[in-house]
Design an enzyme around this catalytic site. Structure first.
Site, PDB file in Angstrom:
ATOM      1  N   TRP A   1      -3.819  -1.622  -1.267  1.00 14.62           N
ATOM      2  CA  TRP A   1      -3.939  -2.792  -2.138  1.00 14.62           C
ATOM      3  C   TRP A   1      -4.330  -3.927  -1.204  1.00 14.62           C
ATOM      4  O   TRP A   1      -3.561  -4.322  -0.325  1.00 14.62           O
ATOM      5  CB  TRP A   1      -2.614  -3.080  -2.834  1.00 14.62           C
ATOM      6  CG  TRP A   1      -2.714  -4.199  -3.821  1.00 14.62           C
ATOM      7  CD1 TRP A   1      -3.195  -4.115  -5.097  1.00 14.62           C
ATOM      8  CD2 TRP A   1      -2.324  -5.554  -3.634  1.00 14.62           C
ATOM      9  NE1 TRP A   1      -3.128  -5.334  -5.703  1.00 14.62           N
ATOM     10  CE2 TRP A   1      -2.602  -6.243  -4.841  1.00 14.62           C
ATOM     11  CE3 TRP A   1      -1.776  -6.270  -2.566  1.00 14.62           C
ATOM     12  CZ2 TRP A   1      -2.342  -7.599  -5.006  1.00 14.62           C
ATOM     13  CZ3 TRP A   1      -1.517  -7.625  -2.725  1.00 14.62           C
ATOM     14  CH2 TRP A   1      -1.805  -8.276  -3.946  1.00 14.62           C
TER      15      TRP A   1
ATOM     16  N   LYS B   1       2.001  -1.584  -8.209  1.00 18.18           N
ATOM     17  CA  LYS B   1       3.329  -1.470  -8.804  1.00 18.18           C
ATOM     18  C   LYS B   1       4.365  -2.320  -8.075  1.00 18.18           C
ATOM     19  O   LYS B   1       5.111  -3.054  -8.683  1.00 18.18           O
ATOM     20  CB  LYS B   1       3.741   0.007  -8.816  1.00 18.18           C
ATOM     21  CG  LYS B   1       5.064   0.262  -9.495  1.00 18.18           C
ATOM     22  CD  LYS B   1       4.972   0.068 -10.988  1.00 18.18           C
ATOM     23  CE  LYS B   1       6.272   0.290 -11.701  1.00 18.18           C
ATOM     24  NZ  LYS B   1       6.243  -0.304 -13.038  1.00 18.18           N
TER      25      LYS B   1
ATOM     26  N   ARG C   1       0.816   2.237  -5.963  1.00 13.53           N
ATOM     27  CA  ARG C   1       1.111   1.114  -5.061  1.00 13.53           C
ATOM     28  C   ARG C   1      -0.150   0.332  -4.673  1.00 13.53           C
ATOM     29  O   ARG C   1      -0.052  -0.733  -4.058  1.00 13.53           O
ATOM     30  CB  ARG C   1       1.789   1.627  -3.791  1.00 13.53           C
ATOM     31  CG  ARG C   1       3.079   2.364  -4.049  1.00 13.53           C
ATOM     32  CD  ARG C   1       3.663   2.862  -2.759  1.00 13.53           C
ATOM     33  NE  ARG C   1       4.079   1.767  -1.922  1.00 13.53           N
ATOM     34  CZ  ARG C   1       5.247   1.177  -1.977  1.00 13.53           C
ATOM     35  NH1 ARG C   1       6.151   1.600  -2.824  1.00 13.53           N
ATOM     36  NH2 ARG C   1       5.555   0.185  -1.179  1.00 13.53           N
TER      37      ARG C   1
ATOM     38  N   GLU D   1       6.925 -11.334 -22.602  1.00  9.86           N
ATOM     39  CA  GLU D   1       6.735  -9.970 -22.109  1.00  9.86           C
ATOM     40  C   GLU D   1       5.582  -9.289 -22.851  1.00  9.86           C
ATOM     41  O   GLU D   1       4.756  -8.596 -22.239  1.00  9.86           O
ATOM     42  CB  GLU D   1       8.058  -9.188 -22.263  1.00  9.86           C
ATOM     43  CG  GLU D   1       8.012  -7.730 -21.883  1.00  9.86           C
ATOM     44  CD  GLU D   1       7.602  -7.450 -20.445  1.00  9.86           C
ATOM     45  OE1 GLU D   1       7.485  -8.396 -19.637  1.00  9.86           O
ATOM     46  OE2 GLU D   1       7.355  -6.273 -20.137  1.00  9.86           O
TER      47      GLU D   1
ATOM     48  N   LYS E   1       2.150  -7.871 -21.084  1.00 11.62           N
ATOM     49  CA  LYS E   1       1.697  -6.484 -21.219  1.00 11.62           C
ATOM     50  C   LYS E   1       0.234  -6.452 -21.633  1.00 11.62           C
ATOM     51  O   LYS E   1      -0.551  -5.689 -21.091  1.00 11.62           O
ATOM     52  CB  LYS E   1       2.522  -5.709 -22.260  1.00 11.62           C
ATOM     53  CG  LYS E   1       3.936  -5.322 -21.883  1.00 11.62           C
ATOM     54  CD  LYS E   1       4.050  -4.288 -20.799  1.00 11.62           C
ATOM     55  CE  LYS E   1       4.079  -4.926 -19.440  1.00 11.62           C
ATOM     56  NZ  LYS E   1       5.354  -5.280 -18.890  1.00 11.62           N
TER      57      LYS E   1
ATOM     58  N   GLU F   1      -2.129  -7.710 -18.714  1.00 14.30           N
ATOM     59  CA  GLU F   1      -2.244  -6.923 -17.476  1.00 14.30           C
ATOM     60  C   GLU F   1      -2.947  -5.593 -17.676  1.00 14.30           C
ATOM     61  O   GLU F   1      -3.569  -5.087 -16.751  1.00 14.30           O
ATOM     62  CB  GLU F   1      -0.898  -6.749 -16.761  1.00 14.30           C
ATOM     63  CG  GLU F   1       0.073  -5.799 -17.368  1.00 14.30           C
ATOM     64  CD  GLU F   1       1.352  -5.681 -16.540  1.00 14.30           C
ATOM     65  OE1 GLU F   1       1.308  -5.740 -15.310  1.00 14.30           O
ATOM     66  OE2 GLU F   1       2.429  -5.538 -17.169  1.00 14.30           O
TER      67      GLU F   1
ATOM     68  N   ASN G   1       1.538  -0.650   5.731  1.00 12.19           N
ATOM     69  CA  ASN G   1       1.837  -1.331   4.470  1.00 12.19           C
ATOM     70  C   ASN G   1       2.606  -2.602   4.820  1.00 12.19           C
ATOM     71  O   ASN G   1       3.675  -2.522   5.424  1.00 12.19           O
ATOM     72  CB  ASN G   1       2.692  -0.428   3.570  1.00 12.19           C
ATOM     73  CG  ASN G   1       3.271  -1.184   2.379  1.00 12.19           C
ATOM     74  OD1 ASN G   1       2.663  -2.141   1.903  1.00 12.19           O
ATOM     75  ND2 ASN G   1       4.436  -0.772   1.919  1.00 12.19           N
ATOM     76  N   GLY G   2       2.047  -3.757   4.464  1.00 10.37           N
ATOM     77  CA  GLY G   2       2.721  -5.017   4.777  1.00 10.37           C
ATOM     78  C   GLY G   2       1.697  -6.049   5.214  1.00 10.37           C
ATOM     79  O   GLY G   2       0.505  -5.896   4.960  1.00 10.37           O
TER      80      GLY G   2
ATOM     81  N   CYS H   1       0.869  -1.157   0.000  1.00  5.44           N
ATOM     82  CA  CYS H   1       0.000   0.000   0.000  1.00  5.44           C
ATOM     83  C   CYS H   1       0.910   1.212   0.000  1.00  5.44           C
ATOM     84  O   CYS H   1       2.130   1.080   0.085  1.00  5.44           O
ATOM     85  CB  CYS H   1      -0.843  -0.004   1.264  1.00  5.44           C
ATOM     86  SG  CYS H   1      -1.732  -1.568   1.487  1.00  5.44           S
TER      87      CYS H   1
ATOM     88  N   HIS I   1       3.110 -28.215 -30.416  1.00 11.15           N
ATOM     89  CA  HIS I   1       2.925 -29.222 -29.361  1.00 11.15           C
ATOM     90  C   HIS I   1       1.685 -28.926 -28.512  1.00 11.15           C
ATOM     91  O   HIS I   1       1.559 -29.421 -27.404  1.00 11.15           O
ATOM     92  CB  HIS I   1       4.166 -29.279 -28.469  1.00 11.15           C
ATOM     93  CG  HIS I   1       5.397 -29.701 -29.221  1.00 11.15           C
ATOM     94  ND1 HIS I   1       5.579 -30.986 -29.679  1.00 11.15           N
ATOM     95  CD2 HIS I   1       6.469 -28.997 -29.647  1.00 11.15           C
ATOM     96  CE1 HIS I   1       6.729 -31.065 -30.332  1.00 11.15           C
ATOM     97  NE2 HIS I   1       7.281 -29.858 -30.327  1.00 11.15           N
TER      98      HIS I   1
HETATM   99  O1  M6R Z   1       9.627  -4.220  -9.019  1.00 10.53           O
HETATM  100  P1  M6R Z   1       9.901  -5.582  -9.618  1.00 10.53           P
HETATM  101  O2  M6R Z   1      10.645  -5.495 -10.885  1.00 10.53           O
HETATM  102  O3  M6R Z   1      10.520  -6.521  -8.659  1.00 10.53           O
HETATM  103  O4  M6R Z   1       8.448  -6.132  -9.954  1.00 10.53           O
HETATM  104  C1  M6R Z   1       8.259  -7.416 -10.462  1.00 10.53           C
HETATM  105  C2  M6R Z   1       6.867  -7.586 -11.016  1.00 10.53           C
HETATM  106  O5  M6R Z   1       5.926  -7.378 -10.010  1.00 10.53           O
HETATM  107  C3  M6R Z   1       6.581  -6.616 -12.169  1.00 10.53           C
HETATM  108  O6  M6R Z   1       7.511  -6.736 -13.196  1.00 10.53           O
HETATM  109  C4  M6R Z   1       5.165  -6.861 -12.740  1.00 10.53           C
HETATM  110  O7  M6R Z   1       5.107  -8.105 -13.356  1.00 10.53           O
HETATM  111  C5  M6R Z   1       4.770  -5.747 -13.703  1.00 10.53           C
HETATM  112  N1  M6R Z   1       3.430  -5.314 -13.442  1.00 10.53           N
HETATM  113  C6  M6R Z   1       4.846  -6.151 -15.126  1.00 10.53           C
HETATM  114  O8  M6R Z   1       4.487  -5.124 -15.993  1.00 10.53           O
END
Ligand code: M6R
Length: 614
Positions: free
Chosen positions: A74, A609, A27, A487, A491, A494, A100-101, A2, A510
């Site tokens: 969050w 994030k 966050r 990747e 993208k 998400e 936060n935690g 958070c 396969h």
């Molecule tokens: O801050 P980090 O690079 O450790 O984060 C890892 C993942 O949480 C982060 O890359 C996540 O998959 C992104 N939302 C991807 O776009």
């Protein structure tokens, strides 16, 4: 994961808390809330939704208080609703707390407190913490500062907290363990507290990063006092922030994601500058030079990361094996930590993380450290937990990445890993000077090449228009382009909520080939290079089943152009650098599709994030 903010000073708290929460909203954005003291009373305003909803709850009469705390959530324990929103209060309503935690042993503490008559309103672990502090303060007859310290010595888990007591409008209590927290010290005894420096930078550059298991008191009369969990006094280490305000604003773009995609020529250049010397043919990275012997002799490299950073790790696997001839294993940090992995003291573990706060990656680092491996961090956020937990490392200089979907961090990570692989290959004497010089020059030309790819935006947007309503998509690539396929798929899913899968192109036959019909867009990275002919065959297999091909090709390509439904041309570069160039159209494609579907690209649903929980 958070966002938390706190302010204590000479100015009204409201604007500072709201602005701070807006900066931290990346966050988590399930609910927002604030607490302040007015006329000796503790006032709490909170609601499900975003910071803008909190502003509506507060209404037009803004509080004038000079002390307050704020939270953007969050959700972990308890659904996102008004009651579970932070701040949470003690039973007598005198203490408010933001967190936060995760408090892992909250259930047993809650039961004990309920046995002693405490009544809980929410489903959160945080409410248990504030009741525990109240309980300790009443039982031990100690100050709030001491009660927080004693209470925290009973909890397991991760926390960054700020505590406000209505009987003292001059003081906030702050503590941290495994969740980030920074204290800003302003000119006139103004104190700013936040999960990261973005809410603080506007007011002061002087900050103190609290260490794990430290408890701090910020007080208008006595200033900043820090003790550790064992009550030993700690000297605050004041650092100067290097962050610039413009870097955390949208700068004329509609979203942070689009701004960050367009920043890549610069972030790539910044991640190379000062490291590559074309004249001497050498790469200078202190984290490698200082541990030269370890890098020369390590029999193996382990890479731990999550999400997009894990994809950068996969590219690195190819790079290290190709250039430096070192065996590499790339691990999801979350899997690695819960196996009983074999880690030798001679291993080097590279931990990759944009935020430097990802809980699983941090835990993997701790495990590898216990087993004696050398830990090398590749982080973007300076001073983050991971950058401090590692033995050495190299920062990516991508600048703040605020959009939840990682874009410029990925390319910066690959660029930094590229330089590490080249440098290690040189030190081990397994790469020719001629090859290194050629690759270094190619690396240096990337900012211009990425600039060129960004100019294909209109083509990508037109393709997105055609496929915006699809419900599935397949991404294919081989060799260096396989991680890019993963990747690209991540993208798309998400930010546009379209189901997408990334596959090695040859694996399609396969299983996934069964999915292909005339409605299935198949995005193929088909640039010239080692696997080009094979990928061309894979494209033909898709076309034979009436799939729609969107191909990323090398400029001037004729073969794929003749068979694909759409092509996006990218400049020619070495195979090993293709991921950095070919990922750009995939980022733009998912951006446009998401915007056309009315999605919030900066704050996609259910995500945050930095993932500071397991
Ligand atoms: O801050 P980090 O690079 O450790 O984060 C890892 C993942 O949480 C982060 O890359 C996540 O998959 C992104 N939302 C991807 O776009």
């Amino acid at each position: 994961m958070c966002g938390i903010v706190g302010y204590l000073g000479n100015e009204p708290v409201y604007e500072k808390v709201i602005k701070g929460l807006s900066r931290l909203e990346y966050r988590g954005y399930d609910s927002a809330g604030m607490a302040y003291i007015e006329d000796g009373e503790l006032v709490v305003k909170k609601c499900k939704g975003k910071v803008v909803d909190l502003e509506n709850v507060v209404g037009s009469v803004k509080p004038l208080s000079h002390i307050g705390i704020g939270h953007t959530r969050w959700a972990t324990h308890g659904v996102p609703n008004d009651v579970n929103a932070h701040p949470h209060c003690s039973g007598d309503g005198s203490i408010a707390l933001i967190h936060n935690g995760i408090i892992e042993n909250y259930a047993s503490i809650k039961q004990e407190l309920m046995n002693r008559g405490h009544v809980f309103l929410s489903d959160t672990d945080t409410e248990v913490l504030v009741h525990l502090i109240e309980d300790v303060r009443n039982a031990e007859k100690v100050s709030l500062f001491e009660a927080v310290r004693l209470a925290l010595s009973e909890v397991h888990g991760a926390y960054a907290i700020v505590v406000l007591d209505k009987s003292n409008a001059d003081q906030l209590i702050v503590a941290k363990k495994s969740s980030p927290l920074v204290i800003g010290i302003g000119a006139q005894d103004d104190f700013y507290i936040a999960s990261d420096a973005t809410p603080i930078i506007e007011y002061t550059k002087n900050v103190v990063y609290l260490n794990d298991e430290e408890v701090a008191r910020v007080d208008r009369k006595t200033g900043l006092t820090i003790v550790n969990i064992d009550n030993q006094s700690q000297t605050p280490y004041i650092q100067a922030l290097e962050l610039k305000l413009e870097a955390i604003e949208k700068g004329g773009y509609d979203s942070f994601m689009l701004k960050e995609i367009h920043e890549q020529p610069r972030s790539i250049e910044d991640s190379i500058r000062g490291r590559v010397n074309l004249k001497t043919g050498l790469i200078k990275m202190s984290g490698i030079d200082e541990h030269e012997e370890r890098w020369k002799t390590a029999p193996r490299i382990l890479i731990v990361a999550c999400g997009t950073s894990w994809h950068a790790g996969l590219v690195a696997e190819y790079l290290f094996e190709d250039f430096a001839r070192i065996p590499v294993e790339v691990e999801y940090a979350s899997e690695f930590r819960y196996r009983n992995p074999i880690i030798y003291p001679t291993d080097i573990v590279i931990a990759i993380s944009q935020s430097g706060e990802t809980a699983d990656t941090l835990a993997a680092i701790e495990l590898a450290k216990e087993r004696g491996a050398l830990i090398f961090g590749v982080c973007n956020v300076v001073g983050s937990s991971i950058s401090r937990a590692t033995h050495c490392g190299a920062y990516t200089h991508a600048g703040p990445e605020i959009g939840v979907a990682s874009t410029k961090a990925f390319t910066a990570q690959v660029v930094v890993l590229y330089q590490i692989a080249l440098s290690v290959a040189q030190k081990r004497g397994v790469i020719s000077n001629e090859r290194t010089t050629r690759l270094m020059a190619e690396l240096g030309s990337l900012p211009l090449k990425v600039e060129q790819v960004l100019k294909t935006n209109a083509i990508t947007e037109a393709i997105a228009e055609i496929y915006q309503h699809c419900s599935n998509a397949l991404y294919l690539g081989r060799g260096y382009s396989f991680p890019v396929a993963l990747e690209g798929a991540l993208k798309l899913k998400e930010i546009s909520y379209i189901h997408a899968e990334g596959y090695p192109a040859a694996e399609m036959k396969h299983g996934p080939i069964a999915l292909i019909d005339e409605n299935m867009p198949v995005i193929v990275i088909a640039t010239e290079g080692a696997s080009y002919e094979k990928v061309v065959s894979n494209i033909q297999e898709v076309k034979a089943r009436k799939g729609q091909i969107i191909a990323i090709v090398t400029e001037g390509d004729k073969t794929v152009k003749g068979m694909a439904d759409h092509v996006i041309e990218i400049p020619r570069t070495d195979d090993s650098l293709v991921p950095i160039v070919s990922v750009i159209p995939l980022q733009l494609f998912s951006y446009h599709v998401a915007i056309m579907r009315g999605c919030n690209v900066d704050q996609p649903r259910n995500l945050a994030k930095s993932v500071t929980v397991e």
